[in-house]
Structure formats: C-alpha cells, structure tokens
Design an enzyme around this catalytic site. Structure first.
Site, PDB file in Angstrom:
ATOM      1  N   HIS A   1       0.802  -1.229   0.000  1.00 53.95           N
ATOM      2  CA  HIS A   1       0.000   0.000   0.000  1.00 53.95           C
ATOM      3  C   HIS A   1       0.834   1.279   0.000  1.00 53.95           C
ATOM      4  CE1 HIS A   1       1.026  -0.159   4.252  1.00 53.95           C
ATOM      5  NE2 HIS A   1       0.767   1.136   4.288  1.00 53.95           N
TER       6      HIS A   1
HETATM    7  C1  UD1 Z   1      -1.936   5.318   6.024  1.00 53.09           C
HETATM    8  C2  UD1 Z   1      -0.615   5.725   6.673  1.00 53.09           C
HETATM    9  C3  UD1 Z   1       0.405   4.593   6.527  1.00 53.09           C
HETATM   10  C4  UD1 Z   1      -0.162   3.303   7.063  1.00 53.09           C
HETATM   11  C5  UD1 Z   1      -1.470   3.013   6.350  1.00 53.09           C
HETATM   12  C6  UD1 Z   1      -2.112   1.737   6.822  1.00 53.09           C
HETATM   13  C7  UD1 Z   1      -0.057   8.117   6.560  1.00 53.09           C
HETATM   14  C8  UD1 Z   1       0.831   9.115   5.941  1.00 53.09           C
HETATM   15  N1  UD1 Z   1      -0.028   6.895   6.003  1.00 53.09           N
HETATM   16  O1  UD1 Z   1      -1.709   5.170   4.625  1.00 53.09           O
HETATM   17  O2  UD1 Z   1       1.559   4.916   7.273  1.00 53.09           O
HETATM   18  O3  UD1 Z   1       0.758   2.262   6.841  1.00 53.09           O
HETATM   19  O4  UD1 Z   1      -2.375   4.101   6.601  1.00 53.09           O
HETATM   20  O5  UD1 Z   1      -3.234   1.444   6.052  1.00 53.09           O
HETATM   21  O6  UD1 Z   1      -0.758   8.426   7.516  1.00 53.09           O
HETATM   22  N2  UD1 Z   1      -9.091   4.929   1.755  1.00 53.09           N
HETATM   23  C9  UD1 Z   1     -10.337   4.363   1.707  1.00 53.09           C
HETATM   24  N3  UD1 Z   1     -10.920   3.983   2.882  1.00 53.09           N
HETATM   25  C10 UD1 Z   1     -10.312   4.125   4.077  1.00 53.09           C
HETATM   26  C11 UD1 Z   1      -9.038   4.714   4.106  1.00 53.09           C
HETATM   27  C12 UD1 Z   1      -8.435   5.090   2.951  1.00 53.09           C
HETATM   28  O7  UD1 Z   1     -10.925   4.204   0.654  1.00 53.09           O
HETATM   29  O8  UD1 Z   1     -10.892   3.739   5.115  1.00 53.09           O
HETATM   30  C13 UD1 Z   1      -8.427   5.328   0.497  1.00 53.09           C
HETATM   31  C14 UD1 Z   1      -8.647   6.772   0.149  1.00 53.09           C
HETATM   32  O9  UD1 Z   1      -8.812   6.863  -1.221  1.00 53.09           O
HETATM   33  C15 UD1 Z   1      -7.351   7.427   0.521  1.00 53.09           C
HETATM   34  C16 UD1 Z   1      -6.339   6.315   0.315  1.00 53.09           C
HETATM   35  O10 UD1 Z   1      -7.039   5.110   0.627  1.00 53.09           O
HETATM   36  O11 UD1 Z   1      -7.075   8.532  -0.268  1.00 53.09           O
HETATM   37  C17 UD1 Z   1      -5.155   6.421   1.220  1.00 53.09           C
HETATM   38  O12 UD1 Z   1      -5.566   6.591   2.592  1.00 53.09           O
HETATM   39  P1  UD1 Z   1      -4.654   7.460   3.592  1.00 53.09           P
HETATM   40  O13 UD1 Z   1      -5.218   7.428   4.951  1.00 53.09           O
HETATM   41  O14 UD1 Z   1      -4.388   8.789   2.999  1.00 53.09           O
HETATM   42  O15 UD1 Z   1      -3.271   6.710   3.596  1.00 53.09           O
HETATM   43  P2  UD1 Z   1      -2.905   5.158   3.593  1.00 53.09           P
HETATM   44  O16 UD1 Z   1      -2.326   4.815   2.270  1.00 53.09           O
HETATM   45  O17 UD1 Z   1      -4.025   4.328   4.109  1.00 53.09           O
END
Ligand code: UD1
Length: 365
Positions: A201
């Site tokens: 991820h």
């Molecule tokens: C975040 C953390 C990372 C951790 C990871 C675990 C930061 C900088 N990164 O990354 O360190 O390893 O979580 O999962 O804080 N999304 C959904 N549903 C959700 C959450 C996210 O659809 O419940 C999608 C959204 O499109 C979002 C993307 O995933 O833009 C990324 O989510 P985000 O929280 O920005 O970062 P992660 O890649 O999950």
C-alpha cells in the site's frame, strides 16, 4: 488523571488496544478515545474495534481522506477543541500516520504533554511521509516509548533527553500474543498450502503505475509456484483498477478485500512467505518466525532484518521472485526457513503494561 488516546488509521488500532486495556487497571485514570476518521471504511476500522475488543470512540473527527496537508490540517482543526474542552493531562499518540503528527502538534501548541508509543523508529528515508511524522512527533513528545534498542539510539543521536525515553517493547506484539490463539478458528479453508500472503500500500509501490504493473506481473508468475493471497488496501485497489488488472479465473493469484485482524493473523501464521511493504507486518512475521520479503529499499525496523526473518528486496522483481522460489523450495524440501517464535527482548505481550506503569509513576512522583 485524564489520558486521551488518538488513533486514526488501521495500524493504530492494534497498538492502542493493549494500552487502553492496561490503563483500566488504574481506577484513578480516566480515558478518552478519539478516532480521527483517517480510515473510515468498515473493513479498515469498525471490524478492528470489534475484534480487538476496543471501546467505541468517545469522539470521531471524521476527517476522511485528502492530500497530506488537507488531512493533517483537518485533524488539527477538529482535534483542538476536543483537547481544550477535555483538558487531558496526557495525550497518547501511536505510530507514524498523519493523525499522529497532527494530534501531537495540536498538543504541543496548547501546552499539553504528549506520549508517543512506537517512538524512535527511523528508515532514514525522508521521502516517506511516515518518516517526517516520526521525526517531528518525537521532537515534541515528553514521553517516548520505544519498541527496541535501536529506537533509543536514534533518539539520543537526535538530541532527545534520555530521561524522556522508555524502552518498553512492542505493543503491536501485545495484541498478537493475546489474539493469536483465537485467530486459528478464522483460518480460511479456501486457501491451499503452500501460499504467499501479500500486502502492498506504500505510495512508492502503488502510486507508480509502471512499477505496480511489474509487481502484479511478478505475482502472477509466482502463482505457478504457490498460491498467492493478496488482501488489497483501498489505495492499492484504486490503482489496480486504473491499470485494468484482473487476474485470470484459473489463476492462483487471488485479490481480496482488506481482511479483519483475526483472519489476517491466521493467514499470516501459516504463510510460507509474506511479501509486504507494511511496517507492522515485518514485526509480526518476525515474532511468528515466518519468512518476510519487504518490497522497500529500507526499513525503520532493522531489528527484523537482524533476526533473519525479514529481507529487503527493494525495487527488484527478479530478486523478489528468486527469494520466493528459494523459500518455497526450502519449505517444501523440508529445509524449512521457518523459525520458532523469534524472541526480541521485550516483545513479550507486556509492553502496554510497562507503558501504563511508567505513566502512572510519572504522575504520582
Ligand atoms: C496510512 C498511513 C500509513 C499506514 C497506512 C495503513 C499516513 C501518511 N499513512 O496510509 O503509514 O501504513 O495508513 O493502512 O498516515 N481509503 C479508503 N478507505 C479508508 C481509508 C483510505 O478508501 O478507510 C483510500 C482513500 O482513497 C485514501 C487512500 O485510501 O485517499 C489512502 O488513505 P490514507 O489514509 O491517505 O493513507 P494510507 O495509504 O491508508
């Protein structure tokens, strides 16, 4: 004494659960749980609360997704009034996600003490957003709870007062120790052994579509050697869809939705090999003695490499494929690489109890 915990993203939940539990042993401690809502899908959040036996959050800030600036700013704006009203004596933040840094920043400006659980880890790669979150959170925390000795060394090198640093062990392993026995019944009978378990991820792996395409092709190739189970993070799912990738119906490469904690733990325990870019999974495989191949150039958890379970394969699909095939051949030829539960000092299921003791001692001194 009033302690406020801030969690937001999936890996925070298994770290906070044991600390919340350990602090309930102290009747004078009042606890408040704040979920920032960084992760909001039921499969990324709610199910973890249920399986980890965590209380419902007292506040959900519902910040959701966005750019780093948007997400960090949204947490800060929504969290500030919670701190002003709740007047906690201590705010505990976990790991290295955006919610961690945002909450720590709010507290430092309001003069509220911060404790950082999982302090001191360093990849020394400032291109990773998590590395910036770790560096800055540690600088503004009063209590730094480290999982391993290298964490202490990093903090001392950065000029942190050694009196603030407490080597307590690994709280994520606390959750694993507690729930490993009950995870067994969640093992999916649909998986044929031997299998590789995959999670990817990190932006560096999944936001570069050319590289992601190469990785998916490598996994497809490897599925002729063993089954491959790949629970796909929402960020990765978006990119996989953009690539138009779909695995053949007869392929042994299976892309699944994100899995709950117990299902994932059961799969991890019996995996022939785990391929990942997650931090926590490098630690869990080390504890379980399962070979792990980390698709990154560096790790903030060097202790997992030192113990011999974890190998960095970097951005090199040939190295990845060769390593998987070696592990499968050794495993099926009886020369198993699987180790007995590897014992890193203080990764013993009691880290959260040590944290609770230290906090209470600090406040009663
Ligand atoms: C975040 C953390 C990372 C951790 C990871 C675990 C930061 C900088 N990164 O990354 O360190 O390893 O979580 O999962 O804080 N999304 C959904 N549903 C959700 C959450 C996210 O659809 O419940 C999608 C959204 O499109 C979002 C993307 O995933 O833009 C990324 O989510 P985000 O929280 O920005 O970062 P992660 O890649 O999950």
């Amino acid at each position: 004494m009033h302690i406020l915990h801030v969690i937001g993203a999936r890996p925070n939940f298994m770290k906070a659960a044991p600390v919340l539990r350990a602090l309930t042993a102290f009747p004078d401690v009042e606890q408040t749980l704040v979920h920032t809502g960084q992760h909001y899908d039921a499969g990324m959040s709610d199910v973890f609360f249920q399986q980890l036996g965590m209380p419902e959050p007292d506040f959900n800030l519902e910040v959701g997704s966005g750019t780093h600036a948007q997400q960090t700013a949204a947490v800060m704006q929504a969290f500030e009034p919670v701190v002003q009203q709740g007047k906690p004596n201590l705010v505990l933040v976990y790991g290295d996600v955006n919610s961690t840094l945002a909450a720590a920043l709010v507290c430092s400006k309001l003069g509220v003490r911060v404790g950082h659980v999982e302090a001191g880890l360093r990849s020394h790669d400032r291109d990773m957003p998590e590395e910036i979150n770790r560096l800055l959170t540690d600088q503004i925390s009063e209590l730094l709870f480290t999982p391993s000795r290298d964490g202490d060394e990093n903090l001392i090198r950065e000029g942190i007062d050694p009196g603030k640093i407490h080597l307590v062990g690994n709280v994520m392993i606390d959750s694993l120790v507690r729930l490993l026995p009950s995870s067994e019944q969640f093992f999916s009978a649909n998986v044929t052994e031997p299998y590789a378990l995959v999670t990817l991820h990190r932006p560096s792996n999944v936001d570069d579509l050319g590289w992601l395409r190469e990785l998916l092709a490598a996994l497809s190739d490897l599925s002729s050697h063993l089954s491959i189970v790949f629970p796909v993070h929402p960020r990765t799912r978006q990119r996989v869809n953009e690539l138009g990738f779909s695995n053949q119906s007869n392929s042994r490469l299976r892309l699944l939705d994100p899995l709950p904690y117990l299902e994932f733990t059961a799969l991890q325990r019996r995996a022939c090999v785990v391929i990942t870019d997650s931090g926590g999974i490098q630690e869990e495989t080390t504890f379980l003695g399962v070979p792990c191949l980390t698709v990154r150039e560096n790790t903030e958890r060097p202790v997992t490499v030192k113990m011999g379970t974890n190998q960095l394969v970097g951005r090199d699909v040939l190295k990845l494929k060769r390593a998987v095939i070696d592990i499968v051949q050794n495993a099926t030829g009886g020369k198993t690489q699987r180790r007995d539960s590897t014992c890193i000092p203080l990764w013993d299921g009691h880290a959260a109890e040590r944290i609770a003791q230290i906090i209470v001692q600090c406040w009663t001194r």
